[in-house]
Scaffold this motif. Structure first.
Motif, short mmCIF file in Angstrom:
data_model
loop_
_atom_site.label_atom_id
_atom_site.label_comp_id
_atom_site.label_asym_id
_atom_site.label_seq_id
_atom_site.Cartn_x
_atom_site.Cartn_y
_atom_site.Cartn_z
N PRO A 76 0.83 -1.19 0.00
CA PRO A 76 0.00 0.00 0.00
C PRO A 76 0.87 1.25 0.00
CG PRO A 76 0.09 -0.96 2.17
CD PRO A 76 0.81 -1.90 1.26
N CYS B 114 -2.96 -2.58 9.94
CA CYS B 114 -3.43 -3.57 8.98
C CYS B 114 -2.70 -4.88 9.32
CB CYS B 114 -3.10 -3.12 7.55
SG CYS B 114 -3.46 -4.37 6.31
N HIS C 172 -2.17 -7.32 7.64
CA HIS C 172 -1.47 -7.93 6.49
C HIS C 172 -0.16 -7.22 6.16
CE1 HIS C 172 -4.85 -10.54 5.86
NE2 HIS C 172 -5.65 -9.49 5.91
N CYS C 173 -0.14 -5.90 6.27
CA CYS C 173 1.07 -5.18 5.84
C CYS C 173 1.63 -4.28 6.93
CB CYS C 173 0.77 -4.36 4.59
SG CYS C 173 -0.26 -2.93 4.92
N CYS D 64 -6.13 -2.26 5.40
CA CYS D 64 -5.92 -1.10 4.52
C CYS D 64 -6.50 -1.40 3.13
CB CYS D 64 -4.45 -0.72 4.45
SG CYS D 64 -3.44 -1.72 3.34
N CYS E 244 -4.33 -3.45 0.55
CA CYS E 244 -4.37 -4.91 0.76
C CYS E 244 -5.71 -5.46 0.30
CB CYS E 244 -4.15 -5.26 2.22
SG CYS E 244 -2.42 -5.16 2.74
ZN LIG Z 1 -2.47 -3.59 4.42
#
Ligand SMILES: [Zn+2]
Length: 250
Positions: A7, A29, A31-32, A66, A69
């Motif tokens: 992102p 987030c 994931h990231c 986010c 993602c």
């Molecule tokens: Zn993310």
């Protein structure tokens, strides 16, 4: 596109991750690790609704992630649902699909349908039998499955499974040997010591939704198991057809 794009607000400052135990994970987030305060965000279901049938189970967990993602996952999840539908029905024809998301995607996305058609290989076995195999785009399959696995760790154990998994495997159940099958399904449930108040803790005590250590989201559609032992391990069975395993080490 095989890998999720980072992102715009991707945050590489690892020192901020140190705060996880205190602020929990709602600020980032999962994931990231981007700070959600500085990003556009979306609400994302775990597991992805594209992998389930309607009516969806009530109280499907939702995590705020986010938008970058989320966008990356959406494309790969569409592909994955459509591919899985094609493999299970032996066709990319929307009219014969049994997975609702596969029907929807194959009907409205002719280029993706053509792409999946091209991954189909028909051949004759030495015994003269006609067989079909489908070659998945594993980067996209992985992205869709790791996303769900990370969500399961977060919701069941209340912890983030950060970074790339050290192990990822997704394979049709029918290709397992008897030993592989036994190993895959012998996920020990009580090795998990979930934190008080987490969903897993509640499940361990009440047995809610659980069958032999597996959490059944929808019968015959989606089930998974989570364990923690020097890291996190998640196993997912989709449509009693595909078996996936994702492992993170600490
Ligand atoms: Zn993310």
């Amino acid at each position: 596109m095989l890998e999720p794009s980072k992102p715009n607000c991707y945050n590489e400052k690892m020192d901020q991750i140190d705060d996880y135990s205190d602020v929990r994970h709602k600020a980032w987030c999962i994931h990231c690790t981007a700070s959600l305060e500085t990003c556009e965000t979306n609400r994302d279901h775990v597991p992805s609704r594209s992998l389930l049938d309607k009516p969806y189970p009530p109280e499907l967990p939702v995590v705020e992630i986010c938008t970058s993602c989320n966008t990356s996952f959406s494309q790969d999840e569409e592909y994955f649902a459509a591919f899985l539908g094609a493999v299970i029905t032996g066709s990319t024809d929307p009219d014969v699909q049994t997975i609702p998301a596969a029907e929807r995607v194959l009907r409205r996305n002719p280029s993706l349908k053509a792409r999946i058609d091209r991954s189909r290989k028909d051949f004759k076995t030495l015994g003269g039998e006609n067989r079909t195999i489908w070659e998945p785009e594993m980067g996209r399959v992985k992205n869709a499955l790791v996303k769900n696995a990370r969500g399961h760790v977060y919701f069941e154990l209340g912890q983030p499974a950060m970074g790339e998994p050290v192990h990822f495997h997704a394979t049709p159940l029918e290709t397992f040997t008897a030993e592989e099958r036994e190993a895959f399904f012998s996920m020990p449930m009580i090795e998990v010591w979930p934190e008080v108040g987490s969903r897993m803790m509640t499940r361990v005590f009440t047995g809610q939704d659980m069958e032999d250590g597996w959490i059944v989201v929808q019968d015959g559609v989606y089930r998974f198991a989570v364990a923690e032992d020097d890291g996190f391990a998640v196993k997912i069975v989709l449509r009693e057809y595909l078996a996936a395993e994702v492992i993170w080490s600490y």
